[in-house]
Design an enzyme around this catalytic site. Structure first.
Site, PDB file in Angstrom:
ATOM      1  CB  CYS A 106      -0.899   0.008   1.233  1.00  0.00           C
ATOM      2  SG  CYS A 106      -2.061   1.401   1.259  1.00  0.00           S
TER       3      CYS A 106
ATOM      4  CG  ASP B  45      -0.557   3.930   5.360  1.00  0.00           C
ATOM      5  OD1 ASP B  45       0.380   4.368   6.056  1.00  0.00           O
ATOM      6  OD2 ASP B  45      -1.749   3.985   5.715  1.00  0.00           O
TER       7      ASP B  45
ATOM      8  NE  ARG C 239      -0.397   4.973   8.768  1.00  0.00           N
ATOM      9  CZ  ARG C 239      -1.682   4.890   9.114  1.00  0.00           C
ATOM     10  NH1 ARG C 239      -2.024   5.123  10.360  1.00  0.00           N
ATOM     11  NH2 ARG C 239      -2.599   4.567   8.220  1.00  0.00           N
TER      12      ARG C 239
ATOM     13  CG  HIS D  77      -1.612  -1.076   5.924  1.00  0.00           C
ATOM     14  ND1 HIS D  77      -2.147  -0.074   6.698  1.00  0.00           N
ATOM     15  CD2 HIS D  77      -1.760  -0.681   4.643  1.00  0.00           C
ATOM     16  CE1 HIS D  77      -2.589   0.899   5.905  1.00  0.00           C
ATOM     17  NE2 HIS D  77      -2.374   0.558   4.657  1.00  0.00           N
TER      18      HIS D  77
ATOM     19  CB  CYS E 177      -5.760  -0.460   4.588  1.00  0.00           C
ATOM     20  SG  CYS E 177      -5.423   0.139   2.917  1.00  0.00           S
TER      21      CYS E 177
HETATM   22 CO    CO Z   1      -3.417   1.248   3.039  1.00  0.00          CO
END
Ligand code: CO
Length: 214
Positions: free
Chosen positions: A43, A45, A47, A99, A102
């Site tokens: 992803c 993302d 993090r 994750h 999400c």
């Molecule tokens: Co995500």
């Protein structure tokens, strides 16, 4: 005072200097060749950085990231990355990494109109529809979201196996193995969900046959 963007450049200078101090050949070696053993499909993302959470260095993981780590068979970007990783870099393992928590998965569970994101999140709504019965049996909210995160990872691993890129490599070279993992933002732990070793049976209608000319 440096701006946030200037700070990135300053950090980069320090980072490069530290790498050189540790290993004077670090950059010259990487500049001439990359031989990553893994393709990571994760992803976007911020993090979930592939190298950092796996303790790997530049040169070790080839990376493709998009919202909610999807493998969409009409996504030329994903397919180009997959083709390059499998047929040129000869990676041994392809890992789809979702994750918990999400935002893409959470958004797909709502009825919110998100403009062009609707077209991307639609793929997650399809995963939801395949597993609606199981998901509706879970409490609305975090529990249902987290299960959809896992089901989405599994579905994307199956999507990889449906591509001719993977099927041809499996037939000819018995690689790569496909893996589905999920990452916990709360504990930093990567949890393996499923593995499709090279040569695993392909679901009926999705199976291709190859001849030597292709
Ligand atoms: Co995500």
């Amino acid at each position: 005072m440096s701006t946030p963007v200037q700070r990135l450049l300053e950090n980069n200078r320090s980072w490069a200097a530290e790498r050189l101090a540790e290993d004077p050949q670090f950059f010259s070696r990487l500049a001439s060749l990359q031989t990553p053993g893994f393709l990571w499909i994760g992803c976007s993302d911020s993090r979930v950085p592939a190298n950092e959470i796996t303790g790997t260095q530049p040169g070790e993981i080839f990376v493709q990231r998009n919202v909610a780590n999807l493998v969409v068979h009409t996504d030329v970007n994903l397919l180009a990355v997959l083709e390059y990783a499998v047929n040129f870099l000869k990676v041994r393992d392809v890992i789809v990494v979702g994750h918990y928590g999400c935002g893409g998965i959470a958004a797909a569970l709502t009825h919110q109109n998100m403009g062009i994101l609707n077209k991307w999140l639609r793929h997650i709504k399809d995963v939801y529809r395949f597993h609606e019965e199981e998901l509706l049996a879970l409490p609305e909210g975090r529990e249902r979201q987290d299960r959809l995160v896992e089901l989405n990872v599994e579905e994307q691993v199956f999507n990889l196996a449906k591509t001719s890129i993977i099927q041809r490599a499996w037939q000819r070279e018995q690689r790569p193995n496909l893996h589905g993992w999920v990452y916990g933002l709360n504990d930093g732990i990567l949890k393996p969900l499923l593995e499709l070793p090279a040569g695993s049976p392909i679901d009926g209608i999705y199976r291709y046959e190859f001849d030597d000319l292709q």
